[in-house]
Design a protein around this motif. Structure first.
Motif, PDB file in Angstrom:
ATOM      1  N   ILE A 106       0.832  -1.219   0.000  1.00 39.06           N
ATOM      2  CA  ILE A 106       0.000   0.000   0.000  1.00 39.06           C
ATOM      3  C   ILE A 106       0.860   1.260   0.000  1.00 39.06           C
ATOM      4  CG2 ILE A 106      -1.680   1.334   1.306  1.00 39.06           C
ATOM      5  CD1 ILE A 106      -3.005  -1.261   2.118  1.00 39.06           C
ATOM      6  N   PRO A 107       1.846   1.394   0.909  1.00 36.06           N
ATOM      7  CA  PRO A 107       2.681   2.603   0.838  1.00 36.06           C
ATOM      8  C   PRO A 107       3.426   2.739  -0.478  1.00 36.06           C
ATOM      9  CG  PRO A 107       3.513   1.086   2.504  1.00 36.06           C
ATOM     10  CD  PRO A 107       2.180   0.582   2.100  1.00 36.06           C
ATOM     11  N   PHE A 108       3.816   1.634  -1.074  1.00 39.50           N
ATOM     12  CA  PHE A 108       4.507   1.704  -2.362  1.00 39.50           C
ATOM     13  C   PHE A 108       3.577   2.222  -3.449  1.00 39.50           C
ATOM     14  CE2 PHE A 108       5.799  -0.217  -6.431  1.00 39.50           C
ATOM     15  CZ  PHE A 108       7.082   0.316  -6.534  1.00 39.50           C
ATOM     16  N   VAL A 109       2.332   1.775  -3.454  1.00 45.21           N
ATOM     17  CA  VAL A 109       1.353   2.244  -4.441  1.00 45.21           C
ATOM     18  C   VAL A 109       1.112   3.748  -4.267  1.00 45.21           C
ATOM     19  CG1 VAL A 109      -1.067   2.093  -5.163  1.00 45.21           C
ATOM     20  CG2 VAL A 109       0.247   0.003  -4.745  1.00 45.21           C
ATOM     21  N   VAL A 110       0.987   4.199  -3.015  1.00 45.47           N
ATOM     22  CA  VAL A 110       0.789   5.633  -2.753  1.00 45.47           C
ATOM     23  C   VAL A 110       1.983   6.428  -3.253  1.00 45.47           C
ATOM     24  CG1 VAL A 110       0.499   7.382  -0.961  1.00 45.47           C
ATOM     25  CG2 VAL A 110      -0.710   5.198  -0.780  1.00 45.47           C
ATOM     26  N   LEU A 111       3.177   5.896  -3.048  1.00 44.98           N
ATOM     27  CA  LEU A 111       4.387   6.589  -3.488  1.00 44.98           C
ATOM     28  C   LEU A 111       4.432   6.683  -5.012  1.00 44.98           C
ATOM     29  CD1 LEU A 111       6.890   7.926  -2.321  1.00 44.98           C
ATOM     30  CD2 LEU A 111       8.047   5.720  -2.397  1.00 44.98           C
ATOM     31  N   VAL A 112       4.075   5.608  -5.694  1.00 42.09           N
ATOM     32  CA  VAL A 112       4.036   5.622  -7.165  1.00 42.09           C
ATOM     33  C   VAL A 112       2.999   6.628  -7.658  1.00 42.09           C
ATOM     34  CG1 VAL A 112       3.460   4.254  -9.220  1.00 42.09           C
ATOM     35  CG2 VAL A 112       4.901   3.272  -7.416  1.00 42.09           C
ATOM     36  N   LEU A 113       1.878   6.719  -6.967  1.00 41.85           N
ATOM     37  CA  LEU A 113       0.849   7.695  -7.343  1.00 41.85           C
ATOM     38  C   LEU A 113       1.389   9.121  -7.239  1.00 41.85           C
ATOM     39  CD1 LEU A 113      -2.066   8.392  -8.100  1.00 41.85           C
ATOM     40  CD2 LEU A 113      -2.652   8.285  -5.673  1.00 41.85           C
ATOM     41  N   TRP A 114       2.141   9.416  -6.190  1.00 39.94           N
ATOM     42  CA  TRP A 114       2.723  10.745  -6.052  1.00 39.94           C
ATOM     43  C   TRP A 114       3.761  11.008  -7.132  1.00 39.94           C
ATOM     44  CZ3 TRP A 114       1.126  14.928  -3.838  1.00 39.94           C
ATOM     45  CH2 TRP A 114       0.232  14.853  -2.779  1.00 39.94           C
ATOM     46  N   LEU A 115       4.496   9.991  -7.526  1.00 38.06           N
ATOM     47  CA  LEU A 115       5.435  10.146  -8.642  1.00 38.06           C
ATOM     48  C   LEU A 115       4.691  10.529  -9.917  1.00 38.06           C
ATOM     49  CD1 LEU A 115       7.902   7.163  -8.089  1.00 38.06           C
ATOM     50  CD2 LEU A 115       8.510   9.587  -8.111  1.00 38.06           C
ATOM     51  N   TYR A 116       3.599   9.850 -10.185  1.00 39.76           N
ATOM     52  CA  TYR A 116       2.800  10.153 -11.370  1.00 39.76           C
ATOM     53  C   TYR A 116       2.252  11.572 -11.304  1.00 39.76           C
ATOM     54  CZ  TYR A 116      -1.136  10.223 -14.574  1.00 39.76           C
ATOM     55  OH  TYR A 116      -2.028  10.580 -15.560  1.00 39.76           O
ATOM     56  N   LEU A 117       1.683  11.951 -10.151  1.00 37.73           N
ATOM     57  CA  LEU A 117       1.125  13.288 -10.009  1.00 37.73           C
ATOM     58  C   LEU A 117       2.210  14.355 -10.137  1.00 37.73           C
ATOM     59  CD1 LEU A 117      -1.357  12.722  -7.025  1.00 37.73           C
ATOM     60  CD2 LEU A 117      -1.928  13.005  -9.458  1.00 37.73           C
ATOM     61  N   GLY A 118       3.394  14.070  -9.599  1.00 36.73           N
ATOM     62  CA  GLY A 118       4.491  15.023  -9.705  1.00 36.73           C
ATOM     63  C   GLY A 118       4.928  15.240 -11.143  1.00 36.73           C
ATOM     64  N   VAL A 119       5.080  14.154 -11.886  1.00 45.25           N
ATOM     65  CA  VAL A 119       5.472  14.267 -13.297  1.00 45.25           C
ATOM     66  C   VAL A 119       4.406  15.034 -14.075  1.00 45.25           C
ATOM     67  CG1 VAL A 119       5.885  12.973 -15.423  1.00 45.25           C
ATOM     68  CG2 VAL A 119       6.908  12.201 -13.271  1.00 45.25           C
ATOM     69  N   TYR A 120       3.147  14.709 -13.834  1.00 50.47           N
ATOM     70  CA  TYR A 120       2.057  15.396 -14.519  1.00 50.47           C
ATOM     71  C   TYR A 120       2.064  16.890 -14.181  1.00 50.47           C
ATOM     72  CZ  TYR A 120      -2.636  16.963 -15.732  1.00 50.47           C
ATOM     73  OH  TYR A 120      -3.688  17.661 -16.258  1.00 50.47           O
ATOM     74  N   GLY A 121       2.246  17.221 -12.916  1.00 52.21           N
ATOM     75  CA  GLY A 121       2.241  18.616 -12.505  1.00 52.21           C
ATOM     76  C   GLY A 121       3.376  19.407 -13.129  1.00 52.21           C
ATOM     77  N   VAL A 122       4.569  18.807 -13.195  1.00 51.03           N
ATOM     78  CA  VAL A 122       5.708  19.497 -13.798  1.00 51.03           C
ATOM     79  C   VAL A 122       5.455  19.733 -15.286  1.00 51.03           C
ATOM     80  CG1 VAL A 122       8.155  19.301 -14.389  1.00 51.03           C
ATOM     81  CG2 VAL A 122       7.376  18.664 -12.106  1.00 51.03           C
ATOM     82  N   ARG A 123       4.998  18.712 -15.984  1.00 51.10           N
ATOM     83  CA  ARG A 123       4.737  18.872 -17.415  1.00 51.10           C
ATOM     84  C   ARG A 123       3.623  19.870 -17.681  1.00 51.10           C
ATOM     85  NH1 ARG A 123       4.897  12.578 -19.649  1.00 51.10           N
ATOM     86  NH2 ARG A 123       7.176  12.341 -19.547  1.00 51.10           N
ATOM     87  N   ARG A 124       2.670  19.939 -16.802  1.00 49.68           N
ATOM     88  CA  ARG A 124       1.498  20.782 -17.040  1.00 49.68           C
ATOM     89  C   ARG A 124       1.726  22.236 -16.623  1.00 49.68           C
ATOM     90  NH1 ARG A 124      -1.945  23.678 -18.055  1.00 49.68           N
ATOM     91  NH2 ARG A 124      -4.229  23.419 -18.024  1.00 49.68           N
ATOM     92  N   TRP A 125       2.451  22.477 -15.518  1.00 49.77           N
ATOM     93  CA  TRP A 125       2.466  23.826 -14.947  1.00 49.77           C
ATOM     94  C   TRP A 125       3.830  24.474 -14.792  1.00 49.77           C
ATOM     95  CZ3 TRP A 125      -0.893  20.418 -11.814  1.00 49.77           C
ATOM     96  CH2 TRP A 125      -2.253  20.557 -12.166  1.00 49.77           C
ATOM     97  N   PHE A 126       4.910  23.719 -14.866  1.00 51.93           N
ATOM     98  CA  PHE A 126       6.216  24.322 -14.589  1.00 51.93           C
ATOM     99  C   PHE A 126       6.500  25.454 -15.575  1.00 51.93           C
ATOM    100  CE2 PHE A 126      10.875  24.581 -14.923  1.00 51.93           C
ATOM    101  CZ  PHE A 126      11.171  24.846 -13.602  1.00 51.93           C
ATOM    102  N   ARG A 127       7.030  26.572 -15.063  1.00 50.98           N
ATOM    103  CA  ARG A 127       7.306  27.753 -15.872  1.00 50.98           C
ATOM    104  C   ARG A 127       8.821  28.019 -15.896  1.00 50.98           C
ATOM    105  NH1 ARG A 127       3.184  32.534 -14.350  1.00 50.98           N
ATOM    106  NH2 ARG A 127       4.511  33.475 -15.947  1.00 50.98           N
ATOM    107  N   TRP A 128       9.326  28.301 -17.089  1.00 52.58           N
ATOM    108  CA  TRP A 128      10.740  28.606 -17.253  1.00 52.58           C
ATOM    109  C   TRP A 128      11.020  30.103 -17.206  1.00 52.58           C
ATOM    110  CZ3 TRP A 128      14.242  24.636 -17.569  1.00 52.58           C
ATOM    111  CH2 TRP A 128      13.704  23.370 -17.790  1.00 52.58           C
ATOM    112  N   ASP A 129      10.025  30.915 -17.513  1.00 47.05           N
ATOM    113  CA  ASP A 129      10.201  32.357 -17.532  1.00 47.05           C
ATOM    114  C   ASP A 129       9.909  32.952 -16.159  1.00 47.05           C
ATOM    115  OD1 ASP A 129      10.818  32.339 -20.230  1.00 47.05           O
ATOM    116  OD2 ASP A 129       8.700  32.411 -20.800  1.00 47.05           O
ATOM    117  N   PRO A 130      10.509  34.086 -15.834  1.00 51.96           N
ATOM    118  CA  PRO A 130      10.226  34.746 -14.545  1.00 51.96           C
ATOM    119  C   PRO A 130       8.753  35.084 -14.400  1.00 51.96           C
ATOM    120  CG  PRO A 130      12.161  35.693 -15.603  1.00 51.96           C
ATOM    121  CD  PRO A 130      11.540  34.781 -16.603  1.00 51.96           C
ATOM    122  N   ARG A 131       8.285  35.089 -13.155  1.00 53.82           N
ATOM    123  CA  ARG A 131       6.911  35.476 -12.880  1.00 53.82           C
ATOM    124  C   ARG A 131       6.739  36.973 -13.092  1.00 53.82           C
ATOM    125  NH1 ARG A 131       3.819  32.299  -9.480  1.00 53.82           N
ATOM    126  NH2 ARG A 131       2.282  33.949  -9.862  1.00 53.82           N
ATOM    127  N   ALA A 132       5.639  37.330 -13.713  1.00 56.75           N
ATOM    128  CA  ALA A 132       5.376  38.758 -13.966  1.00 56.75           C
ATOM    129  C   ALA A 132       4.986  39.453 -12.669  1.00 56.75           C
ATOM    130  CB  ALA A 132       4.254  38.887 -14.995  1.00 56.75           C
TER     131      ALA A 132
END
Length: 273
Positions: free
Chosen positions: A247-273
């Motif tokens: 169970i803890p391993f499955v939860v950890l894998v889920l967070w890995l998936y969510l982290g990758v998705y979040g980085v691909r979806r929202w990470f910004r390379w330019d400075p914040r306005a």
């Protein structure tokens, strides 16, 4: 034979420049870290000070002191050395246009992200190895029941908090604001991940929700690997630790998936306005 040889040669030729780029950027990042006294204190001293301050809790809840200190050190290192430090690092490099310039070079996006994390990950690994060895040799913790679970927890946990640091930069405009934006996750993880007290002390509903936090599966896998038990549970042998770890391993894998998705979806390379 010639095709296989050519393929292997091409793979080596393409991976070697990438490795050199990552190492060069990591070396530059390490030099910047060593010049920042505040960041260096947070990275090197803060986890050790917090572990020492909380060591009395182990006696109160009846946990082996060596297991408690080793597990607590791993959690604090991931929170302070990896997560908090990398949020400030990525935000600083973004606002200084360093990330934008590196992105226009030959380096790929993942190489730039990895290079920024390598110094913190190296320091975190050294602290964890020394902490676990110290617990085994000086605090009579005994050999880990299942070292594989500890290794999986540290490696996957480090990846999760690197990804969370990248996502946290999205709503962190400046390095000064990092103290505010990182606080909710850090406080919740410190209080409700089993890091400071066993989750069995909580009501069932609260304990179930706490086990979904990103640090909780890391703490549980670490405790299983070190002592064969989570919190005050009865220890189990080496084979049984794998079933307990599902169970803890499955939860950890889920967070890995969510982290990758979040980085691909929202990470910004330019400075914040």
């Amino acid at each position: 034979m010639s095709i296989d040889t050519t393929t292997r040669s091409t793979t080596r030729n393409t991976s070697s420049p990438a490795r050199r780029r990552v190492m060069a950027m990591s070396a530059a990042e390490l030099r910047l870290l060593l010049r920042n006294k505040t960041a260096l204190f947070m990275v090197l001293a803060m986890p050790l000070l917090l572990v020492g301050a909380l060591s009395v809790v182990a006696e109160d809840v009846g946990i082996n002191l060596g297991v408690y200190l080793a597990g607590t050190l791993i959690g604090f290192v991931l929170l302070f050395v990896v997560y908090y430090n990398l949020v400030t690092t990525y935000v600083a490099r973004r606002e200084e246009l360093v990330l934008k310039r590196l992105r226009t070079s030959e380096a790929r996006d993942r190489e730039v992200m990895l290079a920024g994390a390598v110094p913190s990950l190296a320091i975190a690994a050294a602290q964890i190895v020394l902490g676990v060895l110290g617990a085994v040799l000086l605090l009579d913790m005994g050999a880990p029941v299942n070292p594989l679970l500890v290794i999986v927890a540290v490696i996957a946990g480090s990846a999760v908090f690197v990804l969370l640091a990248l996502v946290s930069t999205v709503f962190t405009r400046t390095t000064e604001l990092a103290q505010v934006t990182t606080m909710p996750l850090m406080i919740v993880c410190l209080l409700l991940s089993g890091l400071t007290f066993p989750l069995d002390f909580l009501p069932d509903v609260a304990a179930g929700a706490a086990r979904l936090l990103p640090l909780t599966p890391i703490v549980e896998l670490t405790q299983l690997g070190l002592a064969g038990a989570v919190g005050e549970a009865d220890p189990v042998g080496f084979p049984a630790t794998f079933s307990e770890a599902v169970i803890p391993f499955v939860v950890l894998v889920l967070w890995l998936y969510l982290g990758v998705y979040g980085v691909r979806r929202w990470f910004r390379w330019d400075p914040r306005a």
